[in-house]
Enzyme design. Structure first.
Site, mmCIF file in Angstrom:
data_model
loop_
_atom_site.group_PDB
_atom_site.id
_atom_site.type_symbol
_atom_site.label_atom_id
_atom_site.label_comp_id
_atom_site.label_asym_id
_atom_site.label_seq_id
_atom_site.Cartn_x
_atom_site.Cartn_y
_atom_site.Cartn_z
ATOM 1 N N SER A 192 0.825 -1.204 0.000
ATOM 2 C CA SER A 192 0.000 0.000 0.000
ATOM 3 C C SER A 192 0.864 1.260 0.000
ATOM 4 C CB SER A 192 -0.965 -0.042 1.187
ATOM 5 O OG SER A 192 -2.027 0.865 0.997
ATOM 6 N N ASP A 246 -5.857 -3.899 -2.226
ATOM 7 C CA ASP A 246 -4.796 -3.542 -1.280
ATOM 8 C C ASP A 246 -4.146 -4.769 -0.645
ATOM 9 O OD1 ASP A 246 -3.709 -2.684 1.472
ATOM 10 O OD2 ASP A 246 -4.159 -0.767 0.532
#
Length: 768
Positions: A83, A229
């Site tokens: 991320s 993610d």
């Protein structure tokens, strides 16, 4: 002798372990092979890898850690990031220093970039119009017999553009081991939940996939997989760093801490806590794998939010402080100045594109409606041109804004001399029909009020020539209306727009402008039009139109006139009489200019808005439609304070008293102390000066921004040109609170005027 044998054995085992570490094949869902055989300088020191966790805007702390590592001369051989850790890690791995990354990010409004907020002045005029009319920001569409929504609140276009601009010197088919520092991005397969370690291809796309937070950022399609993610499967990828051959792992955890149960006071807070719990499980397991020689850094980020992308420095300082606290252990990994400089100079840059790289071929892929030639024209490129990643990105961003596309991506692949620029232009997936909504409500808490619901329909790219269809409906207590319009580009962005509209509005006629009495008459004005306009965009500033239309306007009484009389005894009585107001029809020529450069449609802090119209009747001596009208708004600001000034004027320029136009005055921000549209007439002149103090801005709750304001207003309507602008003048002053909400602007205030007139008002929706 025994001592020498022991030392030789230790050296042999150490060398054997180093060779095995290099030769080891990592276990992962994607290949994670490392560089070729290390140099003698690398064998003499441990291989140091970073494991950078996700955490949204809190990830700026990674920059602080990198700055301190540079200050200590600690070399970094490989980076595994998830991320926001993948964002910072990728930029550092591409060859940028920590200071260069910080400057590149600080020079931009990262809050706007993260949430795809374009500068309003850069949007096409049609988008600015929609923003004014339809403030309810819930994207919705329909197609294939069902209602559709986006698969993420944010498509991530501006963020991708930033990544491509900063890493554009690398082709989109690169092995991440060939970057100056070996790199891995961690994502999650949306279908299986499996961790995916990305090691080659497009560096920006890998990073974008790694940070596709579910529900916030749209998933990324990569090959046959749909990725989200990486925090959901491995938020602190220590094992990935180990698989890259790390002898020492420096792990940086910037995850948000869990909240107590009594702090979870909303559905959003509970959902956020559930995501944190899911991530924390894999983080705990990863931390348990740390060895004695590894180093864990946990910056103290306090209440810094996941979404505070506009706040950089506090997070950077927290990262630096966390590294300073471990300076002793980090210092043991440092090189002297000469060795560090030699290491940095020896980082490979051979995978970067030469500055004179030329495009051999351009390939454009689009959806069913969008024309590939239209995209190619927007690129302003041809085969043989030098590739400039930033210039291509700017052209694609402009295309996406102008045509309302979901995303436009570029990749440059192929061997030297055969580089292919591939452009993928995607129409919005929740179409092809799009719906817009607006809501209006006003009341003075004394029985006088109004409400309206606005519904818009947009159908772009009906044909590849760019034909589009726009429909707008207003359903209100005082206004009913509908407009349908086709737009067909004819020369570049110049377009033809045939349209039809009908609008019914109620007007009140008071006796001597007395708001304390009942209206003498309530009548309805109905305006029907069929016409054709030629539209010319004025760059990104606005739009000009000329056209011709057939117009029919009628007036019909909804109530009777109240007349006071006295009988023979002098007793008063009230009688009524009906009134027929009639109608008129004419062919009309129109010319209009709209310029909108306000930075915000609700509470502007700078810019201006101008809307002018000139209408002239043709082939009829009545001159009922010879009208000139204009309104303008200017805004300026200093710090938390802003001011705006509004001016409105209009009337028949032929001096005709039988004008088909009736202007209303009265109500919120239109002489606020008086009733809604209390005054009406064919001539109007009105001005307003408003001061605003910004109390809060960009909040994440139901109130996204709160303002306190004060306004001074003056104006009137008149029946004849001789009276116009010669008085009498009506004035009003008000004090109010305003807020930006998910359903539009909300205002609550009190207003007063001369003669004891006062008003308490509530308003939902914009007036000007």
């Amino acid at each position: 002798m025994r001592h020498r044998m022991f030392r030789s054995a230790v050296l042999f085992v150490t060398a054997l372990m180093a060779i095995c570490a290099v030769a080891q094949t990592p276990a992962s869902t994607s290949s994670t092979t490392t560089r070729d055989a290390p140099t003698s300088a690398q064998v003499a020191r441990p291989r140091i890898c970073l494991a950078l966790s996700g955490g949204g805007a809190r990830g700026y702390a990674h920059l602080g850690v990198l700055k301190e590592l540079e200050a200590l001369h600690v070399p970094v051989d490989c980076i595994a990031g998830t991320s926001m850790g993948a964002v910072v890690g990728a930029l550092y791995a591409s060859g940028m220093t920590a200071d260069e990354i910080e400057r590149a990010l600080a020079d931009r409004n990262l809050g706007d970039i993260a949430f795809d907020r374009d500068a309003r002045s850069a949007l096409p005029e049609s988008s600015r119009e929609d923003e004014l009319m339809y403030p309810i920001g819930v994207p919705m569409g329909f197609g294939g017999g069902k209602v559709k929504f986006p698969n993420g609140l944010v498509q991530g276009n501006q963020f991708m553009a930033l990544l491509r601009t900063l890493t554009g010197r690398y082709p989109a088919d690169i092995d991440f081991d060939r970057l100056p520092i070996a790199f891995r991005a961690v994502a999650t397969d949306l279908e299986s939940g499996e961790r995916v370690v990305l090691h080659n291809g497009s560096l920006p796309l890998a990073v974008r996939a790694s940070m596709a937070v579910p529900g916030l950022f749209a998933p990324v399609k990569l090959g046959e997989r749909t990725l989200i993610d990486g925090g959901t499967s491995s938020n602190l990828p220590i094992d990935v760093a180990r698989e890259m051959g790390a002898d020492v792992v420096i792990a940086v955890d910037i995850g948000t801490q869990l909240k107590r149960a009594d702090q979870l006071d909303s559905m959003a807070a509970v959902t956020s806590q559930m995501v944190r719990l899911m991530m924390m499980r894999n983080v705990i397991a990863q931390k348990a794998s740390l060895r004695a020689g590894d180093i864990l850094l946990e910056p103290a980020l306090g209440k810094l939010s996941f979404t505070d992308f506009s706040v950089i420095q506090p997070a950077v300082l927290a990262g630096q402080e966390a590294a300073v606290q471990q300076r002793g252990r980090l210092g043991a990994l440092s090189l002297d100045a000469g060795q560090y400089a030699a290491w940095r100079a020896g980082l490979p840059h051979d995978a970067a594109l030469p500055v004179d790289t030329r495009i051999a071929r351009i390939e454009v892929t689009t959806g069913s409606g969008l024309s590939g030639r239209h995209v190619e024209k927007a690129l302003k490129l041809k085969p043989g041109d030098v590739y400039d990643a930033a210039a291509v990105e700017n052209a694609l961003n402009e295309l996406a804004r102008r045509d309302g596309l979901e995303s436009v991506t570029q990749t440059l692949t192929g061997p030297p001399g055969e580089r292919v620029l591939q452009v993928q232009a995607n129409e919005k997936s929740w179409g092809p029909n799009f719906l817009l909504f607006g809501l209006g409500l006003s009341t003075n808490f004394d029985g006088d009020g109004a409400f309206s619901l606005q519904i818009g329909h947009r159908l772009p790219w009906i044909t590849q020539s760019g034909l589009s269809w726009r429909n707008d409906v207003v359903l209100g207590s005082r206004v009913l209306g509908m407009r349908t319009e086709l737009r067909q580009p004819v020369f570049g962005e110049v377009f033809l727009a045939p349209y039809a509209s009908i609008r019914r509005s109620d007007l009140n006629l008071y006796d001597d402008n007395n708001a304390k009495e009942r209206p003498l008459l309530i009548y309805t004005q109905q305006d029907m039009r069929v016409g054709l306009d030629l539209g010319v965009p004025l760059g990104n500033r606005g739009e000009g139109r000329v056209g011709i239309a057939r117009v029919h306007t009628s007036y019909q009484a909804r109530s009777s006139i109240l007349t006071a009389t006295q009988d023979a005894n002098g007793d008063a009585s009230v009688t009524t009489r009906s009134l027929s107001l009639g109608s008129t029809s004419q062919t009309v020529a129109n010319a209009s200019v709209k310029i909108d450069q306000l930075d915000d449609a609700v509470f502007p802090r700078h810019g201006f808005h101008l809307n002018t119209l000139v209408s002239m009747g043709l082939g009829n001596s009545q001159a009922s439609y010879d009208i000139a009208y204009g309104r303008a708004l200017w805004a300026g600001s200093a710090g938390a304070f802003s001011m705006n000034a509004a001016l409105e004027a209009g009337g028949p320029f032929a001096g005709n008293r039988n004008s088909s136009w009736q202007f209303g005055l009265g109500g919120f921000q239109h002489l606020s102390a008086y009733s809604q549209d209390q005054f009406s007439g064919p001539y109007i002149l009105y001005g307003r000066l408003t001061g605003l103090a910004q109390i809060s801005r960009d909040g994440a709750g139901p109130l996204r921004g709160v303002f306190a304001g004060v306004s001074l207003e003056s104006g009137n309507v008149w029946e004849t040109s001789r009276q116009f602008a010669r008085g009498p003048w009506l004035s009003s002053g008000s004090v109010f609170l305003g807020a930006v909400t998910a359903i539009g602007p909300v205002y609550f205030g009190v207003a007063a005027a001369g003669g004891g007139v006062h008003n308490v008002y509530f308003q939902l929706g914009n007036r000007f």
